[in-house]
Design a protein around this motif. Sequence first.
Motif, PDB file in Angstrom:
ATOM      1  N   ARG A  38      -6.733  12.990  -6.837  1.00  0.00           N
ATOM      2  CA  ARG A  38      -7.551  11.760  -7.216  1.00  0.00           C
ATOM      3  C   ARG A  38      -7.375  11.174  -8.788  1.00  0.00           C
TER       4      ARG A  38
ATOM      5  N   TRP B  42       9.081   4.252  -3.545  1.00  0.00           N
ATOM      6  CA  TRP B  42       8.410   3.106  -4.572  1.00  0.00           C
ATOM      7  C   TRP B  42       9.397   1.977  -4.376  1.00  0.00           C
TER       8      TRP B  42
ATOM      9  N   TYR C 263      -4.260   9.431  -8.835  1.00  0.00           N
ATOM     10  CA  TYR C 263      -4.561   7.793  -8.666  1.00  0.00           C
ATOM     11  C   TYR C 263      -5.329   6.891  -9.754  1.00  0.00           C
TER      12      TYR C 263
ATOM     13  N   GLY D 158       9.079  10.025  -3.584  1.00  0.00           N
ATOM     14  CA  GLY D 158       8.424   8.661  -4.094  1.00  0.00           C
ATOM     15  C   GLY D 158       9.358   7.775  -5.104  1.00  0.00           C
TER      16      GLY D 158
ATOM     17  N   ILE E 176       0.850  -1.173   0.055  1.00  0.00           N
ATOM     18  CA  ILE E 176       0.212  -0.131  -0.144  1.00  0.00           C
ATOM     19  C   ILE E 176       1.044   1.518  -0.053  1.00  0.00           C
ATOM     20  N   LEU E 177       1.932   1.347   0.704  1.00  0.00           N
ATOM     21  CA  LEU E 177       2.784   2.220   0.936  1.00  0.00           C
ATOM     22  C   LEU E 177       3.617   2.663  -0.625  1.00  0.00           C
TER      23      LEU E 177
ATOM     24  N   VAL F  30       1.980   7.091  -6.662  1.00  0.00           N
ATOM     25  CA  VAL F  30       0.665   8.110  -7.155  1.00  0.00           C
ATOM     26  C   VAL F  30       1.324   9.594  -6.955  1.00  0.00           C
ATOM     27  N   ALA F  31       2.282   9.566  -5.595  1.00  0.00           N
ATOM     28  CA  ALA F  31       2.647  10.790  -5.153  1.00  0.00           C
ATOM     29  C   ALA F  31       3.854  11.311  -6.438  1.00  0.00           C
TER      30      ALA F  31
ATOM     31  N   ALA G 243       1.201   4.084  -2.936  1.00  0.00           N
ATOM     32  CA  ALA G 243       0.975   5.676  -2.434  1.00  0.00           C
ATOM     33  C   ALA G 243       2.243   6.470  -3.025  1.00  0.00           C
ATOM     34  N   SER G 244       3.418   6.029  -2.787  1.00  0.00           N
ATOM     35  CA  SER G 244       4.574   6.633  -3.348  1.00  0.00           C
ATOM     36  C   SER G 244       4.420   6.878  -4.710  1.00  0.00           C
TER      37      SER G 244
END
Length: 378
Positions: A117, A274, A120, A270, A93-94, A100-101, A97-98
């Motif tokens: 969003r 990532w 994402y 990220g 999950i992390l 997407v950032a 998130a990395s």
Amino acid sequence: MGRDVQRRADARGSASTAPIATPNGAGPEHDDDEEMPSVTMTRRRVVGSVVFVLAVVAFLYFGLPKIGGVQDTWKRVSDGDHAWLAAALVFEILSMASYVALFHGVHVPPRSRITLRDSYLMTMAGLAATRLFAAGGAGGVAVTAWALRRSGMERREVAERMIAFLILLYGVYVAAMIVCGIGLRTGLFPGPAPFGMTIVPAAIGLLAIALVLPLALVPEDFPARVEAMAPRRPRTAKWLRRLALGPASMRGGIRFAIHKAAHPDRAMVGVATWWIFNVAVLWACFHAFGDAPPMAVIVQAYFVGMLGNLLPLPGGIGGVDGGMIGAFVAFGVSGSLAIVAVLAYRVFAFWLPTVPGVIAYLGLRKRVAGWRREPAAA
């Protein structure tokens, strides 16, 4: 060069989402009939991809464990440490998130109507497309480019930002293979150091850097200069210009990547996280079923195995799995442990994002349809 790149970056930010007038006042320079790349997903291709994926998965998860005395280890999969498997889920999950950032920080200029969003949706939809079409993730690239174009970006800016994103992301990939490969071979890092798994990947990484970085020095008017080489042959000059557009786009993307690396923001974290969290997923999977090899070995085998993504297989299925397992075996890791850990890793890193990726794929279509009804952002 720094101020020049900064001015160009600011110009991108202010002009990227501005509508481009057409002679008849039709609005932004979009191809309104340009559809999502899903049109290439014919029934025959989808059926063929599904059959192939099922065949490979059946072999990996049912046939492979019966080879070479792995069956006993496979029976213990259900006895894996649930705490470590939960840690692998958190790391995955992390990592997303990395990603997407980083995607948002590189692809989205200031004052763009692309929200976090939306980033994402583009990221996960690209992953879903990559699952169906391989060749180094070409399906994901096509979906991402289409969505960015629909947001109002010019084609050249889309190309340069996507190249910058890949340069930043895979720059860490190449650097890790060089550092870990040389570090293991010289004894700087603990662990076995077979020549083919250390020096050879490091040499490939150095060659890649030597081939890519000089493109940043290509003149901005390179296509025009090349075209001028055949002033009396218009057709030849046209083809020369087309051939020169590739290095010219690479130049812009590489210079933009250098600018982002020299002026990092929060999203640039990220670039490293990532990969760090992805490797952490694999590390946790090893701990879930046995003893993990040294970290440098995990990192090197991970990146060498990821070269399987270059094979023309849907999502690298089979290529990445086999590449990683083979790399770990070459490093002296037990084949049974390597198979279970790698396949568990692929469940988290490959299969887990697929469902939200398909949902995001459908959501992106609706979002882009909304953009078509909205005026482009000023």
